[in-house]
Motif scaffolding. Structure first.
Motif, PDB file in Angstrom:
ATOM      1  N   VAL A 158       6.173  11.624  19.030  1.00 19.23           N
ATOM      2  CA  VAL A 158       7.203  11.455  18.011  1.00 19.23           C
ATOM      3  C   VAL A 158       8.396  12.327  18.392  1.00 19.23           C
ATOM      4  CG1 VAL A 158       6.139  13.217  16.537  1.00 19.23           C
ATOM      5  CG2 VAL A 158       7.709  11.578  15.533  1.00 19.23           C
ATOM      6  N   CYS A 159       9.574  11.784  18.231  1.00 17.92           N
ATOM      7  CA  CYS A 159      10.802  12.532  18.495  1.00 17.92           C
ATOM      8  C   CYS A 159      11.177  13.273  17.217  1.00 17.92           C
ATOM      9  CB  CYS A 159      11.921  11.564  18.896  1.00 17.92           C
ATOM     10  SG  CYS A 159      13.526  12.346  19.132  1.00 17.92           S
ATOM     11  N   ILE A 160      11.162  14.608  17.280  1.00 17.33           N
ATOM     12  CA  ILE A 160      11.449  15.397  16.080  1.00 17.33           C
ATOM     13  C   ILE A 160      12.534  16.424  16.360  1.00 17.33           C
ATOM     14  CG2 ILE A 160       9.145  15.119  15.083  1.00 17.33           C
ATOM     15  CD1 ILE A 160       8.547  17.974  15.989  1.00 17.33           C
ATOM     16  N   MET A 180       0.830  -1.202   0.000  1.00 13.29           N
ATOM     17  CA  MET A 180       0.000   0.000   0.000  1.00 13.29           C
ATOM     18  C   MET A 180       0.869   1.257   0.000  1.00 13.29           C
ATOM     19  SD  MET A 180      -2.840  -1.465   0.044  1.00 13.29           S
ATOM     20  CE  MET A 180      -3.749  -2.853   0.643  1.00 13.29           C
ATOM     21  N   LYS A 181       1.892   1.257   0.863  1.00 11.83           N
ATOM     22  CA  LYS A 181       2.771   2.420   0.972  1.00 11.83           C
ATOM     23  C   LYS A 181       4.115   2.007   1.531  1.00 11.83           C
ATOM     24  CE  LYS A 181       2.968   7.183   2.387  1.00 11.83           C
ATOM     25  NZ  LYS A 181       2.237   8.340   2.840  1.00 11.83           N
ATOM     26  N   MET A 182       5.156   2.545   0.949  1.00  6.04           N
ATOM     27  CA  MET A 182       6.519   2.327   1.430  1.00  6.04           C
ATOM     28  C   MET A 182       6.938   3.602   2.149  1.00  6.04           C
ATOM     29  SD  MET A 182       9.237   0.228   1.287  1.00  6.04           S
ATOM     30  CE  MET A 182       9.584  -0.616  -0.217  1.00  6.04           C
ATOM     31  N   TYR A 183       7.404   3.457   3.393  1.00  9.67           N
ATOM     32  CA  TYR A 183       7.796   4.616   4.185  1.00  9.67           C
ATOM     33  C   TYR A 183       9.296   4.883   4.129  1.00  9.67           C
ATOM     34  CZ  TYR A 183       3.082   4.346   5.918  1.00  9.67           C
ATOM     35  OH  TYR A 183       1.718   4.303   5.999  1.00  9.67           O
ATOM     36  N   TYR A 229       7.067  11.460  11.412  1.00  6.24           N
ATOM     37  CA  TYR A 229       8.321  10.770  11.722  1.00  6.24           C
ATOM     38  C   TYR A 229       9.478  11.270  10.860  1.00  6.24           C
ATOM     39  CZ  TYR A 229       5.681   7.389  14.563  1.00  6.24           C
ATOM     40  OH  TYR A 229       4.895   6.793  15.498  1.00  6.24           O
ATOM     41  N   GLN A 230       9.187  11.769   9.678  1.00  5.61           N
ATOM     42  CA  GLN A 230      10.252  12.263   8.807  1.00  5.61           C
ATOM     43  C   GLN A 230      11.016  13.429   9.426  1.00  5.61           C
ATOM     44  OE1 GLN A 230       8.421  13.567   5.174  1.00  5.61           O
ATOM     45  NE2 GLN A 230       7.089  15.018   6.204  1.00  5.61           N
ATOM     46  N   TYR A 231      10.381  14.148  10.351  1.00  4.16           N
ATOM     47  CA  TYR A 231      11.057  15.261  11.022  1.00  4.16           C
ATOM     48  C   TYR A 231      12.069  14.785  12.056  1.00  4.16           C
ATOM     49  CZ  TYR A 231       7.443  18.201   8.959  1.00  4.16           C
ATOM     50  OH  TYR A 231       6.605  18.844   8.082  1.00  4.16           O
ATOM     51  N   TYR A 255      18.090  20.693  18.229  1.00  2.00           N
ATOM     52  CA  TYR A 255      17.653  19.922  19.387  1.00  2.00           C
ATOM     53  C   TYR A 255      16.490  19.018  18.994  1.00  2.00           C
ATOM     54  CZ  TYR A 255      20.578  22.583  22.536  1.00  2.00           C
ATOM     55  OH  TYR A 255      21.655  23.129  23.181  1.00  2.00           O
ATOM     56  N   CYS A 256      16.460  17.830  19.577  1.00  2.00           N
ATOM     57  CA  CYS A 256      15.359  16.910  19.356  1.00  2.00           C
ATOM     58  C   CYS A 256      14.540  16.818  20.636  1.00  2.00           C
ATOM     59  CB  CYS A 256      15.879  15.519  18.975  1.00  2.00           C
ATOM     60  SG  CYS A 256      16.709  15.506  17.368  1.00  2.00           S
ATOM     61  N   SER A 257      13.227  16.715  20.469  1.00  2.00           N
ATOM     62  CA  SER A 257      12.351  16.587  21.627  1.00  2.00           C
ATOM     63  C   SER A 257      11.080  15.854  21.230  1.00  2.00           C
ATOM     64  CB  SER A 257      12.013  17.962  22.219  1.00  2.00           C
ATOM     65  OG  SER A 257      11.255  18.716  21.300  1.00  2.00           O
ATOM     66  N   TRP A 258      10.348  15.408  22.223  1.00  3.00           N
ATOM     67  CA  TRP A 258       9.093  14.691  21.993  1.00  3.00           C
ATOM     68  C   TRP A 258       8.015  15.683  21.597  1.00  3.00           C
ATOM     69  CZ3 TRP A 258       9.425   9.781  21.246  1.00  3.00           C
ATOM     70  CH2 TRP A 258      10.424   9.046  21.895  1.00  3.00           C
ATOM     71  N   TYR A 259       7.203  15.288  20.656  1.00  2.00           N
ATOM     72  CA  TYR A 259       6.122  16.132  20.163  1.00  2.00           C
ATOM     73  C   TYR A 259       4.826  15.335  20.149  1.00  2.00           C
ATOM     74  CZ  TYR A 259       3.104  18.613  16.947  1.00  2.00           C
ATOM     75  OH  TYR A 259       2.036  19.232  16.385  1.00  2.00           O
ATOM     76  N   ARG A 260       3.761  15.978  20.581  1.00  3.39           N
ATOM     77  CA  ARG A 260       2.422  15.401  20.474  1.00  3.39           C
ATOM     78  C   ARG A 260       1.459  16.524  20.150  1.00  3.39           C
ATOM     79  NH1 ARG A 260      -1.252  12.097  24.870  1.00  3.39           N
ATOM     80  NH2 ARG A 260      -3.002  11.831  23.462  1.00  3.39           N
ATOM     81  N   GLY A 261       0.622  16.303  19.160  1.00  2.00           N
ATOM     82  CA  GLY A 261      -0.361  17.321  18.823  1.00  2.00           C
ATOM     83  C   GLY A 261      -1.057  17.015  17.519  1.00  2.00           C
TER      84      GLY A 261
END
Length: 170
Positions: free
Chosen positions: A142-144, A26-29, A98-100, A150-156
């Motif tokens: 998601v860790c972006i 269906m889709k390749m990520y 996730y690409q971020y 800097y990387c940090s957890w994101y939810r929204g």
């Protein structure tokens, strides 16, 4: 990748055999550079050798694995789950967010105290709970990469704001 299993065949290669699943992709990520289109997924025939059992014509799956000699292999150490059992955050993450985080590293925390040691790390604390790899962070965050690397957890619900660091991280 996201795929539906449409057939299976036991191949007699090797001492215990290999199961070859025919899939409808269906889709390749990820992995475009190694394979554009996947028709078959291979796994050990025996579950005792880390082979997985996928149901034919029942689910769409999220399947991870590795490419070796032009074939895609998967097993119990890979992440394989029916697509409809993923949370909305996980589906959005796969399709958009996730690409971020490609330049970020997830640092697992198995016991306290835990610390990040670089600005491109997100501290993953799910293993401290009884839910382990399917804990709250894995299901909803998601860790972006944020401002200044800097990387940090994101939810929204909205796409991540690239201009500021999210202060509501776990």
């Amino acid at each position: 990748m996201r795929a539906k299993v449409v057939g299976k065949k036991l191949l007699k290669d090797g001492p215990f055999g290999t199961m070859r699943y025919t899939i409808k992709q269906m889709k390749m990520y990820r992995g475009f550079s190694k394979m554009q289109q996947v028709q078959y997924i291979y796994t050990e025939a025996a579950e005792s050798l880390c082979g997985v059992r996928l149901q034919v014509n029942k689910f769409q799956y999220l399947i991870t694995g590795r490419v070796f000699d032009g074939k895609v292999y998967t097993g119990v150490c890979n992440f394989i789950v029916p697509w409809d059992r993923l949370t909305l955050s996980q589906r959005k993450g796969l399709n958009h967010r996730y690409q971020y985080g490609c330049n970020c590293k997830i640092k697992p925390c198995y016991y306290l105290p835990c610390f990040v040691t670089a600005k491109n790390e997100c501290l993953w604390t799910d293993m401290l709970s009884d839910q382990g790899y399917m804990g709250h962070q894995a299901k909803h965050y998601v860790c972006i990469r944020q401002k200044e690397g800097y990387c940090s957890w994101y939810r929204g619900a909205a796409p991540p704001d690239k201009t500021r660091i999210n202060a509501t991280d776990p």
